[in-house]
Design an enzyme around this catalytic site. Structure first.
Site, PDB file in Angstrom:
ATOM      1  N   ASP A 163     -12.234  -9.758  -1.602  1.00 31.21           N
ATOM      2  CA  ASP A 163     -13.528  -9.926  -0.926  1.00 31.21           C
ATOM      3  C   ASP A 163     -14.489  -8.903  -1.523  1.00 31.21           C
ATOM      4  O   ASP A 163     -14.066  -7.888  -2.069  1.00 31.21           O
ATOM      5  CB  ASP A 163     -13.455  -9.856   0.613  1.00 31.21           C
TER       6      ASP A 163
ATOM      7  N   GLU B 232       0.794  -1.230   0.000  1.00 31.41           N
ATOM      8  CA  GLU B 232       0.000   0.000   0.000  1.00 31.41           C
ATOM      9  C   GLU B 232       0.830   1.286   0.000  1.00 31.41           C
ATOM     10  O   GLU B 232       0.655   2.161   0.853  1.00 31.41           O
ATOM     11  CB  GLU B 232      -0.978  -0.020   1.191  1.00 31.41           C
TER      12      GLU B 232
ATOM     13  N   ASN C 152       2.050  -4.540  -3.450  1.00 30.75           N
ATOM     14  CA  ASN C 152       0.644  -4.894  -3.296  1.00 30.75           C
ATOM     15  C   ASN C 152      -0.138  -3.639  -2.908  1.00 30.75           C
ATOM     16  O   ASN C 152       0.334  -2.842  -2.095  1.00 30.75           O
ATOM     17  CB  ASN C 152       0.596  -5.927  -2.152  1.00 30.75           C
TER      18      ASN C 152
ATOM     19  N   HIS D 272     -10.299  -5.549  -2.707  1.00 34.66           N
ATOM     20  CA  HIS D 272     -11.328  -5.331  -1.670  1.00 34.66           C
ATOM     21  C   HIS D 272     -12.462  -4.539  -2.324  1.00 34.66           C
ATOM     22  O   HIS D 272     -12.421  -3.312  -2.393  1.00 34.66           O
ATOM     23  CB  HIS D 272     -10.741  -4.572  -0.478  1.00 34.66           C
TER      24      HIS D 272
ATOM     25  N   GLU E 125      -6.195 -10.221  -2.193  1.00 32.03           N
ATOM     26  CA  GLU E 125      -6.992 -10.101  -0.957  1.00 32.03           C
ATOM     27  C   GLU E 125      -8.477  -9.975  -1.283  1.00 32.03           C
ATOM     28  O   GLU E 125      -9.201  -9.189  -0.659  1.00 32.03           O
ATOM     29  CB  GLU E 125      -6.542  -8.882  -0.131  1.00 32.03           C
TER      30      GLU E 125
END
Ligand code: G2I
Length: 461
Positions: A268, A160, A201, A237, A266
């Site tokens: 979701d 990030e 990432n 996300h 990641e």
């Protein structure tokens, strides 16, 4: 010289018999392949994040161990977990996740070496001058990556680093060192663990946009400078209320075209609660669309969901009123998204959880001209304990068990039975029993194709 050819009538007879067998013999009840197996058939992995406190939940661990071929520790390799005090390293929780993955023949994505969050106060508030902070960063990366050397497939080296507008995030590292901290971290990680694929990432970089442009320009310049970078992680996300990422496939492809791997790291897909059938159907479509975007890009190497069940999702605690983001519900039951993933990965809807209540790993450990030793691991994949079990399988050839251990072994023709020993008859949910045998054989020594536990088909793993 060619062997004599069978006569035409004989061939016709053989063909007719084969056809008859195919028509009247029902196929052995093959267990549904898992998400991991479906992804593997496409040259990809399908993984889940997990976290140490969850590992005491046996039904959860059973699905984690069988359904996925990659896992990521959600917290236990972060800076606050691995170096909470300067120079004091702690790897027990990361090691626990690695050991679990090894027991289940899964790969591990390491997460994460350098991040502004979950960064202990001694780093973020230390007021270190540049030279000292650089050496703190290099020492952290080197020590952690050396500890896990050879055990991780990927490392999220830097996590990030961007603001939403594509500029660099104002972390203590960027503020003190400028963007060079990213190259430093990558170089230190490469030196410590040359085999791990090194990733940067971030989130909200899944589609085309200012933030992913920032990442794109960074990766391009790192490649141009010869800085070791192997991949870019797109966290994924997503939230139904904010729309699907803009041109996700195109975005993944432009990164791949820079000469790096890409991965969804990641995933979701949250929604405003309560969930309903319409939202769950849209969510299923999105899971499918993300999967298809990855499969369409040859350098998209795999997908990780950020844990697999709503029981352990991070969403409700951070976004109150939102949730239901994962493919399994809070009771570990597959949601529509689960079958959408299966279908997108080239499988058919199905549920290997309940239908394959057991898994069997069959391994020939050594073999000589007329005999071999095999190790067999029987795992209870169900959610309740098994009290007393009989494993049955058939040898495809003339193998004959001569001696066995940790079970009562018997054989009639090709059919073998292994009944539990007194000490391993109870298999808790997720638990395994290791048994084995010596056998004789002639010709080839092919493995049995199907296994059953107490008459129910198991998944061969
Ligand atoms: O925030 C979601 C993810 C975004 N990308 C980077 C990931 O590393 C991040 O993961 C989450 C974990 O899943 C959460 O479990 O990172 C959070 C922290 O930023 C994690 O939450 C924290 C809680 O906030 C803490 O209260 C708790 O002590 O987990 C900690 C350890 O259980």
């Amino acid at each position: 010289m060619l062997p004599p050819r069978p006569s035409q009538p004989l061939l016709a007879l053989v063909f007719a018999l084969a056809l008859l067998v195919a028509l009247v013999v029902p196929p052995a009840q093959a267990a549904e392949p898992t998400l991991g197996e479906l992804a593997a058939a496409k040259g990809r992995y399908f993984g889940s994040a997990t976290d140490n406190p969850e590992l005491t939940d046996a039904p959860y661990v059973a699905i984690l161990g069988s359904e996925f071929n990659s896992i990521t520790p959600g917290n236990s390799m972060k800076w606050d977990a691995t170096e909470p005090q300067r120079g004091q390293f702690s790897f027990a929780r990361g090691d626990e996740v690695v050991a679990l993955a090894q027991r289940n023949s899964q790969r591990v994505r390491g997460h994460t070496l350098v991040w502004h969050s979950q960064l202990p106060g001694w780093v973020s508030n230390g007021g270190f001058p540049a030279t000292e902070l650089r050496s703190i960063l290099q020492n952290h990366v080197t020590t952690v990556a050396t500890h896990f050397k050879g055990k991780l497939a990927h490392w999220d080296v830097v996590n990030e680093p961007f603001n939403e507008d594509g500029t660099f995030r104002d972390s203590v590292f960027y503020r003190t060192l400028g963007q060079s901290y990213i190259a430093d971290a990558l170089r230190a990680a490469r030196a410590a663990d040359p085999a791990a694929k090194l990733y940067i990432n971030d989130y909200n970089t899944d589609g085309l946009g200012a933030k992913s442009d920032g990442m794109y320009n960074l990766v391009k310049s790192l490649k141009a400078q010869g800085v070791p970078i192997d991949g870019v992680g797109f966290q994924g996300h997503l939230a139904l209320q904010y729309g699907f990422p803009y041109k996700m496939q195109e975005n993944l492809r432009r990164f791949a075209d820079l000469g790096v791997d890409v991965a969804i790291t990641e995933l979701d897909i949250r929604m405003n609660l309560p969930a309903d059938a319409t939202k769950l159907a849209t969510q299923a479509t999105w899971y499918s669309d993300v999967t298809k975007a990855c499969l369409a890009v040859s350098r998209c190497v795999g997908i990780t969901i950020w844990d697999y069940t709503d029981k352990y999702s991070w969403i409700p605690s951070v976004f109150p009123g939102e949730g239901a983001a994962l493919p399994y519900d809070e009771n570990l039951r597959p949601k529509p998204a689960y079958n959408a993933l299966r279908t997108a990965l080239g499988g058919t809807p199905g549920d290997p959880g309940p239908t394959a209540a057991c898994a069997v790993a069959y391994k020939v450990e050594s073999q000589w001209n007329a005999g071999f030793t095999a190790a067999v691991t029987v795992t209870n994949r169900g959610t309740t304990p098994i009290n007393g079990w009989r494993l049955t399988f058939a040898f495809p050839g003339d193998q004959k068990v001569t001696q066995g251990w940790n079970a009562g072994w018997s054989q009639t023709g090709r059919d073998v039975t292994a009944a539990n020993a007194s000490w391993n008859g109870t298999l808790a949910a997720g638990a395994s029993a290791s048994i084995g045998f010596n056998a004789s054989y002639t010709g080839t020594n092919a493995a049995p194709a199907t296994f059953a536990l107490n008459g129910t088909a198991c998944r061969a793993s």
